[in-house]
Design a protein around this motif. Structure first.
Motif, PDB file in Angstrom:
ATOM      1  N   SER A   1      -3.709  -0.950   4.662  1.00 28.74           N
ATOM      2  CA  SER A   1      -4.849  -1.473   4.716  1.00 28.74           C
ATOM      3  C   SER A   1      -5.015  -2.861   4.270  1.00 28.74           C
ATOM      4  CB  SER A   1      -5.748  -0.813   3.830  1.00 28.74           C
ATOM      5  OG  SER A   1      -5.424  -0.800   2.372  1.00 28.74           O
ATOM      6  N   ARG A   2      -5.992  -3.605   4.747  1.00 23.54           N
ATOM      7  CA  ARG A   2      -6.031  -5.031   4.237  1.00 23.54           C
ATOM      8  C   ARG A   2      -7.363  -5.348   3.695  1.00 23.54           C
ATOM      9  NH1 ARG A   2      -8.676  -8.526   7.955  1.00 23.54           N
ATOM     10  NH2 ARG A   2      -6.823  -9.766   8.048  1.00 23.54           N
ATOM     11  N   GLN A   3      -7.303  -6.312   2.680  1.00 21.30           N
ATOM     12  CA  GLN A   3      -8.653  -6.496   1.682  1.00 21.30           C
ATOM     13  C   GLN A   3      -8.596  -8.187   1.700  1.00 21.30           C
ATOM     14  OE1 GLN A   3     -10.639  -4.337   0.208  1.00 21.30           O
ATOM     15  NE2 GLN A   3     -11.667  -6.059  -0.402  1.00 21.30           N
TER      16      GLN A   3
ATOM     17  N   PHE B   1      10.144  -3.922   2.532  1.00 23.04           N
ATOM     18  CA  PHE B   1       8.609  -4.572   2.226  1.00 23.04           C
ATOM     19  C   PHE B   1       7.787  -3.402   1.894  1.00 23.04           C
ATOM     20  CE2 PHE B   1       4.627  -4.974   4.231  1.00 23.04           C
ATOM     21  CZ  PHE B   1       3.895  -5.679   3.338  1.00 23.04           C
ATOM     22  N   LEU B   2       7.652  -2.265   2.771  1.00 23.63           N
ATOM     23  CA  LEU B   2       6.763  -1.258   2.210  1.00 23.63           C
ATOM     24  C   LEU B   2       7.054  -0.659   1.167  1.00 23.63           C
ATOM     25  CD1 LEU B   2       6.503   0.445   6.047  1.00 23.63           C
ATOM     26  CD2 LEU B   2       4.572  -0.896   4.758  1.00 23.63           C
ATOM     27  N   CYS B   3       8.516  -0.538   0.860  1.00 29.79           N
ATOM     28  CA  CYS B   3       8.803   0.127  -0.541  1.00 29.79           C
ATOM     29  C   CYS B   3       8.321  -0.865  -1.495  1.00 29.79           C
ATOM     30  CB  CYS B   3      10.018   0.422  -0.620  1.00 29.79           C
ATOM     31  SG  CYS B   3      10.653   1.852   0.573  1.00 29.79           S
ATOM     32  N   GLN B   4       8.206  -2.272  -1.321  1.00 32.75           N
ATOM     33  CA  GLN B   4       7.859  -3.158  -2.411  1.00 32.75           C
ATOM     34  C   GLN B   4       6.291  -3.171  -2.719  1.00 32.75           C
ATOM     35  OE1 GLN B   4       9.099  -6.828  -1.129  1.00 32.75           O
ATOM     36  NE2 GLN B   4      11.554  -6.652  -1.492  1.00 32.75           N
ATOM     37  N   LEU B   5       5.662  -2.722  -1.880  1.00 31.04           N
ATOM     38  CA  LEU B   5       4.153  -2.542  -2.093  1.00 31.04           C
ATOM     39  C   LEU B   5       3.808  -1.562  -3.018  1.00 31.04           C
ATOM     40  CD1 LEU B   5       2.608  -2.947   1.515  1.00 31.04           C
ATOM     41  CD2 LEU B   5       2.464  -4.640  -0.336  1.00 31.04           C
ATOM     42  N   ARG B   6       4.869  -0.806  -3.264  1.00 27.05           N
ATOM     43  CA  ARG B   6       4.379   0.331  -4.569  1.00 27.05           C
ATOM     44  C   ARG B   6       3.958  -0.515  -5.619  1.00 27.05           C
ATOM     45  NH1 ARG B   6       8.916   4.991  -5.501  1.00 27.05           N
ATOM     46  NH2 ARG B   6       7.181   6.117  -4.110  1.00 27.05           N
TER      47      ARG B   6
ATOM     48  N   PRO C   1      -0.042   6.982   0.311  1.00 25.43           N
ATOM     49  CA  PRO C   1       1.015   6.986  -0.665  1.00 25.43           C
ATOM     50  C   PRO C   1       1.942   7.821  -0.065  1.00 25.43           C
ATOM     51  CG  PRO C   1      -1.166   7.603  -1.898  1.00 25.43           C
ATOM     52  CD  PRO C   1      -1.534   7.502  -0.320  1.00 25.43           C
ATOM     53  N   MET C   2       1.867   8.863   0.943  1.00 27.06           N
ATOM     54  CA  MET C   2       2.973   9.661   1.642  1.00 27.06           C
ATOM     55  C   MET C   2       4.058   8.687   2.175  1.00 27.06           C
ATOM     56  SD  MET C   2       2.679  12.713   4.296  1.00 27.06           S
ATOM     57  CE  MET C   2       4.087  13.452   4.683  1.00 27.06           C
ATOM     58  N   CYS C   3       3.639   7.373   2.479  1.00 27.04           N
ATOM     59  CA  CYS C   3       4.622   6.481   3.109  1.00 27.04           C
ATOM     60  C   CYS C   3       5.738   6.250   1.816  1.00 27.04           C
ATOM     61  CB  CYS C   3       3.851   5.152   3.120  1.00 27.04           C
ATOM     62  SG  CYS C   3       4.990   3.702   3.891  1.00 27.04           S
ATOM     63  N   PHE C   4       5.576   6.141   0.551  1.00 26.08           N
ATOM     64  CA  PHE C   4       6.430   6.261  -0.486  1.00 26.08           C
ATOM     65  C   PHE C   4       7.760   7.297  -0.405  1.00 26.08           C
ATOM     66  CE2 PHE C   4       3.095   3.620  -2.247  1.00 26.08           C
ATOM     67  CZ  PHE C   4       3.621   2.569  -2.140  1.00 26.08           C
TER      68      PHE C   4
END
Length: 119
Positions: free
Chosen positions: A68-70, A29-34, A83-86
């Motif tokens: 982060s949440r918006q 999922f985190l990768c999909q947030l790209r 972005p280092m997460c990617f």
């Protein structure tokens, strides 16, 4: 020293992080947030996880500063805050591919013993 620390991290932490199905799904999922922010409904559909589980992980990731949440209207959108997460996702994926290829090579002798079996 950096190579040693990197190898240590890869050999001890990465496998333990991937033991949990929920963590593997969340990693995907985190990768999909790209592609951009997603709301909870989109996250649920993308991961197949339950709402309580997704909410728990999103809370932890938000508190850690990874996500982060918006709020937008009645929805809340989540996005990667760092972005280092990617880069970490790509490193983990490369490591998984390498391990799966190694396992496949180790299983090749079994395929010779049992020809015609589905691979």
């Amino acid at each position: 020293m950096l190579v040693s620390a990197s190898n240590s991290w890869r050999n001890s932490i990465v496998p333990s992080c991937l033991v949990s199905k929920a963590r593997r799904e969340l990693g995907l999922f985190l990768c999909q947030l790209r592609s951009g922010p997603k709301n909870v409904t989109q996250i649920l559909e993308a991961t197949g996880m339950g709402q309580a589980n997704v909410s728990k992980h999103l809370k932890i990731l938000t508190q850690a500063g990874i996500v982060s949440r918006q709020p937008k209207g009645v929805s809340v959108y989540y996005q990667i805050a760092d972005p280092m997460c990617f880069e970490l996702c790509e490193m983990v994926c490369r490591q998984l591919v390498s391990r799966l290829q190694q396992q496949a090579r180790q299983l090749e002798p079994l395929a010779a013993i049992h020809p015609g079996q589905p691979s």
